[in-house]
Write a protein that holds these residues in place. Structure first.
Motif, PDB file in Angstrom:
ATOM      1  N   GLU A  33      28.009  21.958  42.443  1.00 35.10           N
ATOM      2  CA  GLU A  33      27.611  23.152  42.211  1.00 35.10           C
ATOM      3  C   GLU A  33      27.985  24.115  43.625  1.00 35.10           C
ATOM      4  OE1 GLU A  33      23.833  24.026  40.742  1.00 35.10           O
ATOM      5  OE2 GLU A  33      24.241  26.139  40.884  1.00 35.10           O
ATOM      6  N   VAL A  34      28.831  25.081  43.488  1.00 35.11           N
ATOM      7  CA  VAL A  34      28.968  25.830  44.673  1.00 35.11           C
ATOM      8  C   VAL A  34      28.454  27.188  44.714  1.00 35.11           C
ATOM      9  CG1 VAL A  34      31.047  26.674  46.133  1.00 35.11           C
ATOM     10  CG2 VAL A  34      31.242  24.425  44.591  1.00 35.11           C
ATOM     11  N   THR A  35      27.606  27.413  45.612  1.00 34.67           N
ATOM     12  CA  THR A  35      27.014  28.960  45.312  1.00 34.67           C
ATOM     13  C   THR A  35      28.032  30.008  46.440  1.00 34.67           C
ATOM     14  OG1 THR A  35      25.523  27.606  46.758  1.00 34.67           O
ATOM     15  CG2 THR A  35      24.642  29.349  45.083  1.00 34.67           C
ATOM     16  N   GLU A  36      27.938  31.260  45.878  1.00 34.00           N
ATOM     17  CA  GLU A  36      28.659  32.233  46.698  1.00 34.00           C
ATOM     18  C   GLU A  36      28.542  32.194  48.228  1.00 34.00           C
ATOM     19  OE1 GLU A  36      28.383  35.814  44.505  1.00 34.00           O
ATOM     20  OE2 GLU A  36      30.120  36.779  45.495  1.00 34.00           O
ATOM     21  N   GLY A  37      29.640  32.374  48.831  1.00 34.02           N
ATOM     22  CA  GLY A  37      29.699  32.546  50.244  1.00 34.02           C
ATOM     23  C   GLY A  37      29.417  31.231  51.024  1.00 34.02           C
ATOM     24  N   GLU A  38      29.449  30.019  50.313  1.00 35.23           N
ATOM     25  CA  GLU A  38      29.224  28.691  50.919  1.00 35.23           C
ATOM     26  C   GLU A  38      30.587  28.134  51.289  1.00 35.23           C
ATOM     27  OE1 GLU A  38      25.725  25.819  49.506  1.00 35.23           O
ATOM     28  OE2 GLU A  38      27.247  26.259  48.201  1.00 35.23           O
ATOM     29  N   VAL A  39      30.698  27.080  52.330  1.00 34.67           N
ATOM     30  CA  VAL A  39      31.820  26.337  52.561  1.00 34.67           C
ATOM     31  C   VAL A  39      31.241  24.857  52.022  1.00 34.67           C
ATOM     32  CG1 VAL A  39      33.186  25.359  54.198  1.00 34.67           C
ATOM     33  CG2 VAL A  39      32.650  27.494  54.588  1.00 34.67           C
ATOM     34  N   ILE A  40      31.851  24.239  50.869  1.00 32.60           N
ATOM     35  CA  ILE A  40      31.437  23.134  50.588  1.00 32.60           C
ATOM     36  C   ILE A  40      32.456  22.131  50.879  1.00 32.60           C
ATOM     37  CG2 ILE A  40      31.020  21.682  48.415  1.00 32.60           C
ATOM     38  CD1 ILE A  40      28.897  23.348  48.770  1.00 32.60           C
ATOM     39  N   SER A  41      32.101  20.630  51.394  1.00 34.36           N
ATOM     40  CA  SER A  41      32.995  19.779  51.799  1.00 34.36           C
ATOM     41  C   SER A  41      32.959  18.596  50.885  1.00 34.36           C
ATOM     42  CB  SER A  41      33.238  19.315  53.057  1.00 34.36           C
ATOM     43  OG  SER A  41      33.544  20.068  54.018  1.00 34.36           O
ATOM     44  N   LEU A  42      33.986  18.058  50.430  1.00 34.23           N
ATOM     45  CA  LEU A  42      34.055  16.769  49.186  1.00 34.23           C
ATOM     46  C   LEU A  42      34.524  15.921  50.083  1.00 34.23           C
ATOM     47  CD1 LEU A  42      33.417  15.279  46.622  1.00 34.23           C
ATOM     48  CD2 LEU A  42      35.407  16.436  45.764  1.00 34.23           C
TER      49      LEU A  42
ATOM     50  N   THR B  80      34.791  34.650  51.518  1.00 31.51           N
ATOM     51  CA  THR B  80      35.451  33.917  50.522  1.00 31.51           C
ATOM     52  C   THR B  80      34.454  32.458  50.388  1.00 31.51           C
ATOM     53  OG1 THR B  80      37.271  34.993  51.045  1.00 31.51           O
ATOM     54  CG2 THR B  80      37.456  32.905  49.583  1.00 31.51           C
ATOM     55  N   THR B  81      34.329  31.980  49.253  1.00 32.74           N
ATOM     56  CA  THR B  81      33.656  30.781  48.877  1.00 32.74           C
ATOM     57  C   THR B  81      34.839  29.622  49.091  1.00 32.74           C
ATOM     58  OG1 THR B  81      32.282  31.710  47.351  1.00 32.74           O
ATOM     59  CG2 THR B  81      32.337  29.497  47.389  1.00 32.74           C
ATOM     60  N   ILE B  82      34.416  28.491  49.825  1.00 30.41           N
ATOM     61  CA  ILE B  82      35.464  27.835  50.035  1.00 30.41           C
ATOM     62  C   ILE B  82      34.914  26.249  49.879  1.00 30.41           C
ATOM     63  CG2 ILE B  82      36.905  26.717  52.129  1.00 30.41           C
ATOM     64  CD1 ILE B  82      37.027  29.284  53.429  1.00 30.41           C
ATOM     65  N   PHE B  83      35.779  25.692  49.179  1.00 28.47           N
ATOM     66  CA  PHE B  83      35.731  24.203  48.734  1.00 28.47           C
ATOM     67  C   PHE B  83      36.706  23.224  49.189  1.00 28.47           C
ATOM     68  CE2 PHE B  83      34.637  21.479  44.619  1.00 28.47           C
ATOM     69  CZ  PHE B  83      34.554  20.603  45.475  1.00 28.47           C
ATOM     70  N   ILE B  84      36.414  22.419  50.227  1.00 35.53           N
ATOM     71  CA  ILE B  84      37.470  21.648  51.134  1.00 35.53           C
ATOM     72  C   ILE B  84      37.279  20.129  50.338  1.00 35.53           C
ATOM     73  CG2 ILE B  84      38.146  21.052  53.238  1.00 35.53           C
ATOM     74  CD1 ILE B  84      36.634  23.191  54.585  1.00 35.53           C
ATOM     75  N   VAL B  85      38.427  19.617  50.384  1.00 40.45           N
ATOM     76  CA  VAL B  85      38.442  18.188  50.065  1.00 40.45           C
ATOM     77  C   VAL B  85      39.012  17.603  51.396  1.00 40.45           C
ATOM     78  CG1 VAL B  85      40.098  16.407  48.768  1.00 40.45           C
ATOM     79  CG2 VAL B  85      38.408  18.042  47.539  1.00 40.45           C
ATOM     80  N   GLU B  86      38.566  16.717  52.055  1.00 36.71           N
ATOM     81  CA  GLU B  86      39.040  16.051  53.134  1.00 36.71           C
ATOM     82  C   GLU B  86      38.587  14.443  53.143  1.00 36.71           C
ATOM     83  OE1 GLU B  86      41.477  18.004  56.102  1.00 36.71           O
ATOM     84  OE2 GLU B  86      40.779  15.958  55.876  1.00 36.71           O
TER      85      GLU B  86
ATOM     86  N   ALA C  58      35.099  18.039  58.305  1.00 34.08           N
ATOM     87  CA  ALA C  58      34.736  18.521  57.086  1.00 34.08           C
ATOM     88  C   ALA C  58      33.410  19.005  57.045  1.00 34.08           C
ATOM     89  CB  ALA C  58      35.464  17.845  55.775  1.00 34.08           C
ATOM     90  N   LEU C  59      32.599  17.808  57.532  1.00 36.35           N
ATOM     91  CA  LEU C  59      31.314  17.950  57.395  1.00 36.35           C
ATOM     92  C   LEU C  59      30.834  18.941  58.430  1.00 36.35           C
ATOM     93  CD1 LEU C  59      29.984  14.344  56.634  1.00 36.35           C
ATOM     94  CD2 LEU C  59      30.138  16.523  55.107  1.00 36.35           C
ATOM     95  N   LYS C  60      31.428  19.077  59.559  1.00 34.43           N
ATOM     96  CA  LYS C  60      31.079  20.160  60.612  1.00 34.43           C
ATOM     97  C   LYS C  60      31.260  21.269  60.241  1.00 34.43           C
ATOM     98  CE  LYS C  60      31.507  17.682  64.862  1.00 34.43           C
ATOM     99  NZ  LYS C  60      32.336  17.035  65.861  1.00 34.43           N
ATOM    100  N   ALA C  61      31.925  21.671  59.401  1.00 37.06           N
ATOM    101  CA  ALA C  61      32.905  22.799  58.882  1.00 37.06           C
ATOM    102  C   ALA C  61      31.820  23.501  57.967  1.00 37.06           C
ATOM    103  CB  ALA C  61      34.309  23.016  58.499  1.00 37.06           C
ATOM    104  N   ALA C  62      31.273  22.572  57.173  1.00 34.52           N
ATOM    105  CA  ALA C  62      30.610  22.824  55.970  1.00 34.52           C
ATOM    106  C   ALA C  62      29.326  23.029  55.961  1.00 34.52           C
ATOM    107  CB  ALA C  62      30.809  21.552  54.883  1.00 34.52           C
ATOM    108  N   HIS C  63      28.764  23.930  54.953  1.00 30.40           N
ATOM    109  CA  HIS C  63      27.152  24.192  54.845  1.00 30.40           C
ATOM    110  C   HIS C  63      26.786  22.956  54.262  1.00 30.40           C
ATOM    111  CE1 HIS C  63      28.511  28.563  54.659  1.00 30.40           C
ATOM    112  NE2 HIS C  63      28.088  28.298  55.932  1.00 30.40           N
ATOM    113  N   ARG C  64      27.203  22.562  53.147  1.00 27.88           N
ATOM    114  CA  ARG C  64      26.849  21.297  52.438  1.00 27.88           C
ATOM    115  C   ARG C  64      28.044  20.507  52.052  1.00 27.88           C
ATOM    116  NH1 ARG C  64      25.000  21.676  47.291  1.00 27.88           N
ATOM    117  NH2 ARG C  64      26.160  23.542  46.631  1.00 27.88           N
ATOM    118  N   GLY C  65      27.648  19.108  51.797  1.00 31.05           N
ATOM    119  CA  GLY C  65      28.562  18.347  51.623  1.00 31.05           C
ATOM    120  C   GLY C  65      28.377  17.438  50.163  1.00 31.05           C
TER     121      GLY C  65
END
Lengths: 235, 327
Positions: free
Chosen positions: A23-32, A186-192, A198-205
């Motif tokens: 689940e990705v919420t608005e305004g978040e940076v998520i890392s997978l 912008t909501t961002i979903f990073i795969v790394e 990736a985890l440093k940049a993200a709100h949640r992982g």
């Protein structure tokens, strides 16, 4: 904002995603994060509609997008920078950016967005009339991100933005990803694969293994988790 | 060994060059006729070859049914012109309506062929689609043969003899002039379409990377359909023009014309649009000189020999792109 519920994806007989929930919420940076072949890129390709899900559902702003074709999903505001960047090699830098704005008609806004990305990556402005295929790897990554920004995405999906780049370029790209998140909301979903970054940049992982999500937490907590440290951070 | 080849090469070129110059000097009007005839032929090839090369560029398929689309264009024009002729309509109106109907029908056929024969095979091995294309070609030929007639039918030229062209008509007919002028106009329009319009940009992007094109919101299926429709339209125009030039048509004219245009597209570099035009003109003019100065019975042998020679020595064609690129 973006919800993947029990998503299963197959490549022929290969069961690549085995019921994942994200689940990705608005305004978040998520890392997978996850190892090679865990199914990270498949997750993005399924979200974008290129490799459709066989079971489960994907919702965007409450709308079911599971079975929409790729171009319809882009229209809703989900843009992807795919693995390997996929720059159009025979189009110039400017034409590549133009292709990013393919769905838009607001000529003035497109012009100002183009100036904005040239501001983010001044090197692209110098190379605007050069064919995309002649750029270096780092420049291609910058162009790929810029091209996706030209879509005016609500959610930006980034597949391995650090792949094959020099550390200094990676640093620059991640700081710009952060800037895009903060300035444009912008909501961002990073795969790394580079879990630390990736985890440093993200709100949640999220952590993925063999097509299954095995763990999820805030970026900070995952960074300090013993198992993660051992498996992905090499500490 | 090497110097032997060089000597032989120089000798052949020298003899041909000498004979060529002698011929040109002794009968310049004949030379000019052959050149313009070749240009006309090349223009027709170009109108067909564009469809081959655009479709190949976008889905890497040699659309062997393309020659049939050209034949259907000529057939439709014949039917429309005959019916309207019976009703006693004005010749100019007939010509315009015949071309319009030919284009519309051919586009509909091109569109349908893609949907039926190629789209279901989009993810199949390339050979499957190729076989499907050959099947479609045979089907369309036989369908037209059964629906119309296996015989040659006379095709009354839709193009009048222009009065202003009268002084030059002994070197090049009004029909040939129309063919060359029309081809130039079509090429310019196509160039504008591909370089500057939205759909043209989408076509170029789709040709380079279909997945990425879809990820930017381009409807790839629609772009592929459009490519078939555009290629069919130019082929139909070619079909009508050649029918006016030759004066008779049957269900089989698309086969050889299609193959020749295919050779032209390969000669220029398949997938390249300027290449298809250049290859067509080179093939048309060299065929014309070959038949005019050597043996006219061996016209087709000559064209296919060119195909074999290119495939051996320069498979990517004159303007073919080298596949190297950074990833």
């Amino acid at each position: 904002m973006l919800k993947l519920k029990d998503v299963h994806t197959y490549y022929g007989n290969i069961h690549a995603l085995k019921g994942i929930n994200i689940e990705v919420t608005e305004g978040e940076v998520i890392s997978l994060i996850g190892a090679n072949g865990a199914g990270k890129s498949t997750t993005l390709m399924t979200t974008s509609g290129v490799v459709p899900a066989k079971r489960g559902s994907i919702e965007f702003k409450g709308k079911d997008i599971t079975h929409l074709p790729a171009d319809e999903i882009v229209k809703l505001g989900i843009c992807q920078v795919p693995e390997g960047r996929r720059i159009f090699p025979y189009l110039t830098v400017a034409e590549n950016l133009d292709m990013g704005a393919f769905l838009r008609n607001d000529t003035d806004q497109i012009k100002s967005d183009m100036d904005y990305v040239y501001g983010l990556f001044p090197i692209l402005a110098n190379r605007r009339n050069q064919a995309g295929g002649t750029l270096s790897g780092g420049e291609q990554q910058m162009l790929a991100i810029s091209r996706a920004l030209m879509c005016r995405p609500k959610v930006l999906l980034l597949d391995e933005p650090s792949l094959g780049l020099a550390p200094i370029i990676i640093k620059q790209i991640f700081s710009i990803i952060k800037k895009i998140n903060e300035e444009q909301n912008t909501t961002i979903f990073i795969v790394e694969q580079n879990a630390n970054l990736a985890l440093k940049a993200a709100h949640r992982g999220y952590v993925m293994e063999n097509g299954v999500i095995t763990m999820t937490d805030t970026g900070e907590n995952l960074l300090s988790n013993e198992n993660i440290k051992k498996a992905y951070l090499g500490i | 060994m090497r110097w032997i080849y060089i000597t032989i090469g120089v000798a052949i070129t020298g003899v041909l060059g000498f004979l060529g110059i002698r011929e040109v000097v002794s009968d310049p009007v004949y030379f000019l006729e052959l050149l313009l005839g070749g240009l006309t032929r090349g223009s027709i090839y170009a109108l067909i070859a564009l469809g081959y090369t655009m479709v190949y560029g976008i889905i890497q398929l040699i659309n062997f049914a393309h020659g049939e689309i050209y034949m259907i264009g000529a057939m439709t024009a014949l039917i429309v012109a005959s019916v309207l002729g019976l009703w006693g309509w004005n010749a100019g109106v007939i010509a315009i309506l015949a071309v319009v109907f030919a284009v519309v029908y051919s586009c509909a056929y091109g569109f349908t062929v893609e949907k039926i024969a190629y789209k279901p095979l989009r993810n199949a091995p390339r050979l499957s689609a190729l076989i499907s294309a050959i099947g479609m070609s045979l089907f369309l030929q036989n369908y037209v043969m059964l629906a119309q007639t296996p015989e040659f039918m006379p095709f009354r030229s839709l193009i009048p003899d222009f009065a202003f062209w009268e002084p030059y008509a002994h070197i090049m007919s009004s029909v040939e002039l129309t063919i060359i002028v029309t081809t130039v106009i079509v090429m310019v329009l196509l160039g504008i379409l591909i370089k500057f319009t939205r759909i043209g940009k989408a076509m170029r992007a789709t040709a380079q990377d279909k997945v990425m094109a879809a990820l930017l919101g381009i409807n790839v299926n629609q772009v592929i359909s459009t490519t078939f429709v555009v290629g069919s339209a130019t082929a139909a125009i070619g079909g009508v023009l050649i029918a006016c030039h030759v004066g008779q048509i049957n269900f089989f004219i698309g086969f050889l014309a299609g193959l020749k245009a295919f050779i032209a597209a390969v000669l220029g570099g398949i997938g390249s649009i300027p290449g298809a035009v250049l290859g067509s003109l080179v093939l048309g003019i060299s065929e014309s000189f070959f038949t005019g100065y050597f043996w006219s019975e061996y016209e087709d042998v000559f064209a296919f020999s060119i195909l074999v020679i290119i495939l051996i020595f320069r498979p990517s064609g004159i303007l073919g792109k080298h596949e190297a690129q950074k990833v």
